[in-house]
Design a protein around this motif. Structure first.
Motif, PDB file in Angstrom:
ATOM      1  N   SER A   1      -1.799 -26.169  -0.493  1.00  0.00           N
ATOM      2  CA  SER A   1      -2.583 -25.114   0.155  1.00  0.00           C
ATOM      3  C   SER A   1      -3.943 -24.853  -0.473  1.00  0.00           C
ATOM      4  CB  SER A   1      -1.783 -23.807   0.153  1.00  0.00           C
ATOM      5  OG  SER A   1      -1.629 -23.323  -1.177  1.00  0.00           O
TER       6      SER A   1
ATOM      7  N   HIS B   1       2.061 -18.290  12.484  1.00  0.00           N
ATOM      8  CA  HIS B   1       1.214 -19.297  13.150  1.00  0.00           C
ATOM      9  C   HIS B   1       1.558 -20.720  12.720  1.00  0.00           C
ATOM     10  CE1 HIS B   1      -1.433 -16.146  14.757  1.00  0.00           C
ATOM     11  NE2 HIS B   1      -1.312 -15.557  13.583  1.00  0.00           N
TER      12      HIS B   1
ATOM     13  N   ARG C   1      -0.043 -24.884  12.999  1.00  0.00           N
ATOM     14  CA  ARG C   1      -0.242 -25.709  11.804  1.00  0.00           C
ATOM     15  C   ARG C   1      -0.953 -24.986  10.664  1.00  0.00           C
ATOM     16  NH1 ARG C   1       3.543 -28.518  13.579  1.00  0.00           N
ATOM     17  NH2 ARG C   1       3.154 -30.253  12.152  1.00  0.00           N
ATOM     18  N   TYR C   2      -0.910 -23.654  10.654  1.00  0.00           N
ATOM     19  CA  TYR C   2      -1.524 -22.951   9.523  1.00  0.00           C
ATOM     20  C   TYR C   2      -0.744 -21.686   9.189  1.00  0.00           C
ATOM     21  CZ  TYR C   2      -3.740 -19.470  12.658  1.00  0.00           C
ATOM     22  OH  TYR C   2      -3.980 -18.473  13.576  1.00  0.00           O
TER      23      TYR C   2
ATOM     24  N   LYS D   1      -7.557 -15.486   5.002  1.00  0.00           N
ATOM     25  CA  LYS D   1      -7.819 -16.924   5.108  1.00  0.00           C
ATOM     26  C   LYS D   1      -6.775 -17.610   5.977  1.00  0.00           C
ATOM     27  CE  LYS D   1      -7.796 -17.396   0.590  1.00  0.00           C
ATOM     28  NZ  LYS D   1      -7.888 -17.983  -0.780  1.00  0.00           N
ATOM     29  N   LYS D   2      -7.239 -18.549   6.797  1.00  0.00           N
ATOM     30  CA  LYS D   2      -6.341 -19.453   7.501  1.00  0.00           C
ATOM     31  C   LYS D   2      -6.192 -20.697   6.638  1.00  0.00           C
ATOM     32  CE  LYS D   2      -7.398 -18.198  12.299  1.00  0.00           C
ATOM     33  NZ  LYS D   2      -7.896 -18.728  13.607  1.00  0.00           N
ATOM     34  N   VAL D   3      -4.954 -21.042   6.324  1.00  0.00           N
ATOM     35  CA  VAL D   3      -4.707 -22.171   5.440  1.00  0.00           C
ATOM     36  C   VAL D   3      -3.936 -23.237   6.226  1.00  0.00           C
ATOM     37  CG1 VAL D   3      -3.711 -22.932   3.264  1.00  0.00           C
ATOM     38  CG2 VAL D   3      -4.595 -20.595   3.477  1.00  0.00           C
ATOM     39  N   TYR D   4      -4.610 -24.334   6.540  1.00  0.00           N
ATOM     40  CA  TYR D   4      -3.977 -25.423   7.270  1.00  0.00           C
ATOM     41  C   TYR D   4      -3.218 -26.316   6.292  1.00  0.00           C
ATOM     42  CZ  TYR D   4      -6.515 -24.062  11.439  1.00  0.00           C
ATOM     43  OH  TYR D   4      -6.986 -23.354  12.525  1.00  0.00           O
ATOM     44  N   LEU D   5      -2.006 -26.692   6.680  1.00  0.00           N
ATOM     45  CA  LEU D   5      -1.120 -27.465   5.804  1.00  0.00           C
ATOM     46  C   LEU D   5      -0.730 -28.780   6.456  1.00  0.00           C
ATOM     47  CD1 LEU D   5       1.238 -24.491   4.843  1.00  0.00           C
ATOM     48  CD2 LEU D   5      -0.583 -25.450   3.411  1.00  0.00           C
TER      49      LEU D   5
ATOM     50  N   ILE E   1       4.542 -27.796   6.842  1.00  0.00           N
ATOM     51  CA  ILE E   1       4.718 -26.895   7.988  1.00  0.00           C
ATOM     52  C   ILE E   1       6.168 -26.931   8.463  1.00  0.00           C
ATOM     53  CG2 ILE E   1       4.202 -26.605  10.442  1.00  0.00           C
ATOM     54  CD1 ILE E   1       2.026 -25.456   8.779  1.00  0.00           C
TER      55      ILE E   1
END
Length: 251
Positions: free
Chosen positions: A20, A37, A41-42, A90-94, A99
């Motif tokens: 992350s 969400h 994907r985040y 913050k949006k954290v894309y993983l 996920i």
């Protein structure tokens, strides 16, 4: 290293730390509502957990404090665990594997969860604080004989870039050919541990029984000295026969 972890909560926490880019205080503060969400994907990061001095907490802006956790039996400590608001959300894309791991974890506890509780909680509903995480992580690295590895190093490595300016976390997750699964505990190792423990308990009971049976035969001035008994037996054959007869009577 993470693949050898048998503690499921720690397993998920380590993957989040590695993937992350969040700080450990932010990862530990992730609540169930932050996972809403995952299908996109985040996850959302808007909180952090800190252990702070109580006097510092009293001087803080109350609006920045979401919750203060009080642990029963530890009222006299100078520190307290606090859930704090971040200034920015913050949006954290993983990666997809992480996920899916979080989805499985969320769905398994969906019926019993409280949206505002952290996903890393103890049985008493208190969140994982720094001491709990460090304790479990230390047990893992000691088991794997990796004394130089720290959580900070693991998190930093995931954010570093290798060849072609690609993050090591991208390299790792793109190389996986199967979903992430927490390793099951070593049953045979657990059995060996229990057997060893049982043997030690038997030895302790035998030693205690031996002391009780022979206490009257030891010299009073050296009552707890085993060497005194050995010397006495060597110099007095009649005492040896008496001791043997006494032990046989107790069987």
């Amino acid at each position: 290293m993470i693949s050898n972890c048998t503690n499921e909560k720690l397993f998920i926490l380590l993957h989040l730390c590695f993937d992350s880019g969040l700080s450990l205080s932010e990862v530990r503060a992730i609540t169930w509502s932050n996972l809403d969400h995952l299908e996109e994907r985040y996850i959302v990061s808007n909180k952090r957990i800190r252990r702070l001095n109580k006097n510092i907490v009293l001087e803080m802006d109350p609006s920045s404090i979401i919750q203060t956790y009080k642990k029963k039996g530890f009222q006299n400590t100078n520190t307290v665990v606090v859930l704090l608001k971040n200034k920015q959300e913050k949006k954290v894309y993983l990666h997809s594997q992480v996920i899916e791991l979080l989805m499985e974890w969320r769905d398994r506890y969906a019926q019993n969860r409280c949206d505002d509780s952290t996903i890393y909680s103890l049985k008493n509903s208190l969140p994982y604080d720094d001491r709990v995480v460090n304790k479990h992580f230390k047990e893992l690295i000691n088991k794997l004989e990796l004394p130089g590895l720290t959580l900070v190093k693991l998190m930093s490595f995931g954010r570093q870039k290798g060849r072609n300016e690609v993050l090591y976390s991208d390299v790792y997750y793109s190389s996986l050919g199967r979903p992430l699964r927490c390793k099951k505990p070593d049953i045979d190792g657990g059995r060996d541990f229990l057997k060893c423990r049982q043997v030690m308990e038997c030895k302790e009971k035998w030693n205690q029984s031996f002391k009780e049976k022979t206490s009257g035969l030891l010299p009073k001035e050296e009552h707890s000295d085993f060497d005194a008994l050995v010397d006495k037996l060597k110099s007095d054959p009649s005492l040896k026969r008496e001791l043997l007869n006494k032990l046989l009577e107790k069987r």
